[in-house]
Design an enzyme around this catalytic site. Structure first.
Site, short mmCIF file in Angstrom:
data_model
loop_
_atom_site.label_atom_id
_atom_site.label_comp_id
_atom_site.label_asym_id
_atom_site.label_seq_id
_atom_site.Cartn_x
_atom_site.Cartn_y
_atom_site.Cartn_z
N CYS A 59 0.82 -1.22 0.00
CA CYS A 59 0.00 0.00 0.00
C CYS A 59 0.86 1.27 0.00
O CYS A 59 0.34 2.35 -0.28
CB CYS A 59 -0.91 0.01 1.22
SG CYS A 59 -1.71 -1.57 1.52
N ILE B 88 -12.03 -2.90 -2.99
CA ILE B 88 -11.04 -3.45 -3.93
C ILE B 88 -11.14 -2.59 -5.20
O ILE B 88 -12.25 -2.27 -5.63
CB ILE B 88 -11.38 -4.91 -4.27
CG1 ILE B 88 -11.45 -5.77 -3.01
CG2 ILE B 88 -10.40 -5.47 -5.29
CD1 ILE B 88 -10.14 -6.04 -2.34
N HIS C 199 -8.57 1.82 -3.64
CA HIS C 199 -7.20 1.60 -3.20
C HIS C 199 -6.47 0.58 -4.07
O HIS C 199 -6.28 -0.56 -3.67
CB HIS C 199 -7.23 1.16 -1.72
CG HIS C 199 -5.90 0.97 -1.10
ND1 HIS C 199 -4.77 1.67 -1.48
CD2 HIS C 199 -5.49 0.14 -0.08
CE1 HIS C 199 -3.73 1.28 -0.74
NE2 HIS C 199 -4.15 0.35 0.10
N CYS D 274 -14.63 0.29 5.60
CA CYS D 274 -13.56 -0.40 4.88
C CYS D 274 -13.47 0.12 3.46
O CYS D 274 -14.48 0.31 2.79
CB CYS D 274 -13.86 -1.90 4.81
SG CYS D 274 -14.28 -2.63 6.41
#
Ligand SMILES: [Zn+2]
Lengths: 158, 388
Positions: free
Chosen positions: B86, B213, B337, B210
């Site tokens: 990340c 994807i 992300h 959260c």
């Protein structure tokens, strides 16, 4: 149209470690695990206990390490169930608990043997659970052998 | 030493995409060049490509020369891939800045991204077992970290009284800010009620706690202070502080789960290098892969006192008009992300804010900060940007 991948998706990732003394220097961890022991390495020179097990002490770089037993029983401090994105190969419910094994050693482990997250609570006692995982079909020199493997999680200690 | 300045930036559309990894890189590279028509591929002498999953999910290694070729870039100073999951994008920016400041390179494109949605979706989650210590934590099913962050939140709540409503306030803020990035994954506001009643992912963390994807890529071009004046008339956006610190990669060796000591170490070094304090930061893009992450980041970056991150969000102090505007383009929670792309997307938004070009502008922003954590909250990467 039928082809070589008709029944086989093209990507494989092995979920479990490389085990067996032909393939890893820390093979004793897995041999002890088969005996129900959770172990790690301790530096004979400076006393540093490392987990996961090592072949070199990260404190003093000594190679003289000994195997020591870690506790196999502990207490659940926190837990959660992963509801989305459970990796293939893991059974549902996939429950993880933060377990205090001793004053100086914690582990975040899968909890097996319960049907629902409602069956686990903060403060519950848990114990080590060792289970078989798929062997490694390894080519060692001219031989093709299966290297048996085990892995571990924790279960409620009723 | 020379300055390293951001002179162009652009990204592909992020989300669930009908495009391969190399196609996402082409879209991001084009958007970056279009952002500053004074810069041509021939002006670039180096490329750093940030991508964590290209082998696993796109069966491609040796990525940097391929991206260079597709974008018409012929390098002479550096051409390599950078990986820190990340933190890959921000790591590549740090390395590019070092190359430029030292004189080893003159003008570098930093481009990063991921193709995470594979034809069969289970593969994405399965592949992340390699992002923690594979043999010890991955084998416990701890790949992507919702379970870990759920336990971090439970501990933070027990210690400091942080509430699920406070986390929801961050979801609402970042989803609203997502309207400021036209190429983000989610561009729809949510209510506090929707956030609170969403289904659990790893209880007590729920859906809107959260990040998703994401497929996507982003690119920036960095050059020396001298060359930057040939490429732009806007105020120069300079990299004035960088730091990267790590703590135990293995989950069992973490001493403190609610104070991220490596983040404090990195923040202290980056502020000191930049000659500023936390109070000077006008705008920040922090790693909100989970709402609880953003809470702890306020605290350990020094935007508020330890334990007060939840209240900081609840009072709107991390929103526009507050103490420091955090995740002004929606962060990971809205933009998505694609690991290698994230730090670069953050840099693009900070550069816009400092130039006065943002969709939703922080008034008179002078100092901007980006932060990523990677792995099981292991490595922390910080960049501080400033304008003249
Ligand atoms: Zn030692």
């Amino acid at each position: 149209m039928e082809n070589q991948f008709s029944n086989l998706y093209s990507v494989i990732l092995d979920t479990y470690p490389i085990e067996g003394k032909q393939l890893t220097k820390i093979w004793r961890f897995f041999e002890y695990l088969k005996e129900g022991r959770l172990t790690t390495t301790k530096c004979i020179k400076c006393g540093k206990v490392s987990y996961p097990p090592r072949i070199i002490c990260p404190e003093c770089l000594s190679e003289k390490l000994e195997w020591i037993d870690l506790p196999t029983k502990g207490t659940v401090e926190y837990f959660t169930e992963l509801k989305a994105g459970v990796p293939v190969g893991f059974e549902k419910p996939l429950i993880h608990a933060y377990i205090k094994l001793s004053d100086s050693f914690d582990i975040l482990s899968k909890i097996v043997g319960i049907k629902s997250v409602d069956d686990i609570h903060r403060g519950d006692k848990v114990k080590l659970k060792v289970f078989d995982v798929p062997p490694i079909p390894a080519e060692i020199g001219r031989d093709k052998i299966n290297i048996d493997r085990v892995y571990f999680a924790f279960e409620l200690d009723n | 030493m020379r300055d390293a300045c951001v002179v162009a930036g652009g990204q592909s559309k992020w989300g669930y995409r009908d495009a391969t990894l190399i196609e996402l890189f082409q879209e991001a590279g084009k958007a970056c060049f279009e952002d500053n028509p004074h810069i041509k591929p021939a002006d670039i002498d180096g490329i750093l490509v940030a991508s964590a999953c290209s082998e696993r999910l796109s069966r491609q290694t040796h990525l940097a020369p391929m991206v260079a070729e597709y974008l018409g870039i012929k390098t002479s100073s550096v051409c390599a891939r950078v990986e820190l999951l990340c933190g890959s994008g921000s790591s590549a920016i740090i390395l590019a800045a070092g190359m430029i400041k030292s004189g080893l390179s003159d003008t570098i494109m930093v481009i990063g991204g991921e193709k995470l949605f594979t034809p069969q979706r289970w593969e994405t989650f399965y592949s992340q077992l390699g992002s923690v210590d594979h043999d010890w934590d991955g084998a416990q099913g701890l790949g992507l970290p919702p379970s870990l962050l759920s336990i971090v939140f439970q501990r933070h709540a027990a210690l400091y009284g942080t509430t699920e409503e406070q986390l929801a306030a961050i979801s609402v803020k970042n989803r609203r800010n997502g309207l400021n990035n036209t190429k983000g994954q989610f561009r729809k506001e949510i209510t506090l009620q929707e956030a609170m009643s969403a289904k659990p992912v790893a209880a007590p963390l729920k859906l809107y706690d959260c990040c998703p994807i994401t497929d996507g890529a982003a690119a920036v071009i960095l050059t020396s202070g001298e060359a930057a004046k040939d490429f732009t008339d806007k105020p120069l956006v300079k990299i004035i502080g960088t730091a990267q610190a790590t703590e135990s990669n293995s989950i069992s060796n973490r001493g403190n789960w609610t104070t991220w000591n490596a983040l404090k170490t990195a923040a202290s070094r980056a502020y000191s290098m930049a000659g500023i304090t936390a109070d000077d930061v006008d705008v920040a893009q922090t790693h909100d892969c989970f709402t609880i992450s953003e809470v702890i980041e306020y605290e350990d970056l020094g935007f508020c006192e330890k334990g007060e991150g939840g209240i900081f969000a609840e009072k709107g102090l991390s929103d526009f008009g507050g103490k420091v505007a955090v995740n002004t383009d929606g962060g990971l929670l809205s933009c998505g992300h694609p690991f290698g792309g994230t730090g670069i997307r953050q840099a693009i938004e900070i550069a816009k804010q400092l130039k006065g070009d943002a969709v939703h502008q922080v008034e008179n922003a002078r100092y901007g900060l980006t932060h990523n954590f990677s792995g099981a909250v292991v490595a922390h990467t910080i960049l501080i940007y400033g304008r003249d």
